[in-house]
Every structure is written in structure tokens, then in C-alpha cells.
Enzyme design. Sequence first.
Site, PDB file in Angstrom:
ATOM      1  N   ASP A  67       8.055 -41.210  25.917  1.00  0.00           N
ATOM      2  CA  ASP A  67       7.482 -39.889  25.658  1.00  0.00           C
ATOM      3  C   ASP A  67       6.593 -39.882  24.427  1.00  0.00           C
ATOM      4  OD1 ASP A  67       9.538 -40.159  23.744  1.00  0.00           O
ATOM      5  OD2 ASP A  67      10.922 -38.980  24.954  1.00  0.00           O
ATOM      6  N   ASN A 135      22.446 -32.605  23.630  1.00  0.00           N
ATOM      7  CA  ASN A 135      22.548 -31.717  24.792  1.00  0.00           C
ATOM      8  C   ASN A 135      22.420 -32.479  26.110  1.00  0.00           C
ATOM      9  OD1 ASN A 135      19.836 -32.333  24.891  1.00  0.00           O
ATOM     10  ND2 ASN A 135      19.104 -30.224  24.693  1.00  0.00           N
ATOM     11  N   HIS A 137      20.014 -34.731  26.881  1.00  0.00           N
ATOM     12  CA  HIS A 137      18.671 -35.088  27.345  1.00  0.00           C
ATOM     13  C   HIS A 137      18.418 -36.581  27.204  1.00  0.00           C
ATOM     14  CE1 HIS A 137      17.283 -34.427  23.024  1.00  0.00           C
ATOM     15  NE2 HIS A 137      16.677 -35.556  23.323  1.00  0.00           N
ATOM     16  N   GLU A 142      14.988 -32.093  29.213  1.00  0.00           N
ATOM     17  CA  GLU A 142      15.976 -31.161  28.690  1.00  0.00           C
ATOM     18  C   GLU A 142      16.870 -30.647  29.821  1.00  0.00           C
ATOM     19  OE1 GLU A 142      16.330 -30.958  25.621  1.00  0.00           O
ATOM     20  OE2 GLU A 142      14.473 -30.704  24.491  1.00  0.00           O
TER      21      GLU A 142
END
EC number: 3.5.99.6
Length: 261
Positions: A67, A135, A137, A142
Amino acid sequence: MRVIIADSPEAVARMGAEQCIRLLQDKPAAVLGLATGSTPIALYAHLIQRRQQGEVSFHQVRTFNLDEYIGIAPQHPQSYRSFMQKQLFDHIDVLPENTHIPNGMGDPIAESRAYEDKIHSAGGIDLQILGLGRNGHIGFNEPTSSLSSRTRAKTLTQETIRDNSRFFSADEEQPHLAITMGIGTILDARKIMLLAAGAAKADAVKAMVEGPISAMHPASALQMHPSALVIVDTDAASKLELIDYYRWVQSETLRVQGAYL
């Protein structure tokens, strides 16, 4: 999914590096999928050391990062291009033209399509390295990301933005968007290796390994991969219900094969 529990974050990095080195010794022109964040830094340090000792070469290797922030130029100190140059590329013999990171300054739709094409043209990724967000990801996929998603632009959650705020000064505008490989793109890799360390990742590790496969926890999609390796330290593994079983598998593997991995 295979789970390896290491004694420390340093051991996580060392075991991860050993997997990379074995691949490159077997396939010098391998295609690596690379990650950023705090966890891979120690892994990259081990790879640099092994390169300096002459044990491995990256001269034929091609790399694809997961990314990049949208709106940040490659030369920006907080870009993932800058991160990779500082933490790995500047210290090994990889050819600059063989290192690929999404262009955060380009048109996101066109860049995403082009990135998928580049991966395909390279023959696909042999080993995808991943970190794990608190979380759940992976990359910047996400919660609620499609489990079949491809490379695309994503809006970051407020939690991710807060977690990454430590890298930006108070007077800098922090990006809220990024281009990321999709979960489907990640799952296309022939092998996947995820590294996690620290008690803050324990809930995410448990959901990934033992929870249901759900878009609410993107990393749980790794359960569907035929060759996914998860290397965690004792703190990150602390909430796993079957931790004794995973340790038993490790000991049996060591007994039969003479090594954990």
C-alpha cells in the site's frame, strides 16, 4: 493456517527472515510482497544482516508493497517508498526498477488497475509478508472490506489514523486515504506469512486464527489460504484458546523435521 508461537518479538522477526531466505535460496528470482509498519522493521534488519554476511542475494528479486498513502509524494519522509528505502532497499542489492509501490500521486483508479497488471505480469507473488492491525486490517483493508477485493483506494478508519498519527508532526496533514492491495489480491499469493507481536495484537490474533471468517475482521480471510503461516510472540498469542495445541504442533514438527519451520 499454521501458527508458530515465538518467545519474543525478536524471535518472530528471526523466524520470518528465515522463511524469506529459504525461499530466495530455492528461487533467487522470487517475487516478494512486502509490508510496512513497526513489525516488519526487525524482519528487514535480519534480512539486511544476512545479505551483508553473503548468505542471500536480492539481485533478481522483484518486490510489491501492499500500500501507499494517497496524496503523499514518494520523496515525502512518511511515504512508504521512503520507509522501504530506509528500512530495506538502500541496504540490499535489489535493483531499483524491481521494487514496486503504488503511486499515491497518480489517479487512484488507474494506478490500482496498473498495479494489478504489474503483479500479474511478474507471475504473481511467491511470498506475501503481512503485519496485523489492532482492528484486524491487513494492508489497508479495513473492517467490512470485501474478502474478494482487488487493489483499490480505501478510506482509513479513525482508529488506523490515530495509530499512524505518531509518524506525522502536528503541522503535517495526515492522509486519510490510501491505495492498497485487496484481500483477494493478497490471497492470490502462493504463500502468506503474517507477523504479529505484543499484547495489543492479542485480540486481533485470536479473531484471525480462531474466529469466524468475516469482513469485520479482514485478516480472518487467511483461514481460507492453503499456505498461510502466522508467526506471533507469546503476548500476541495470549488469548488463543488452542494455544497448547499450537505449541504441541510446534514440538511435533521439531521432533519429526528437526526444525519448527
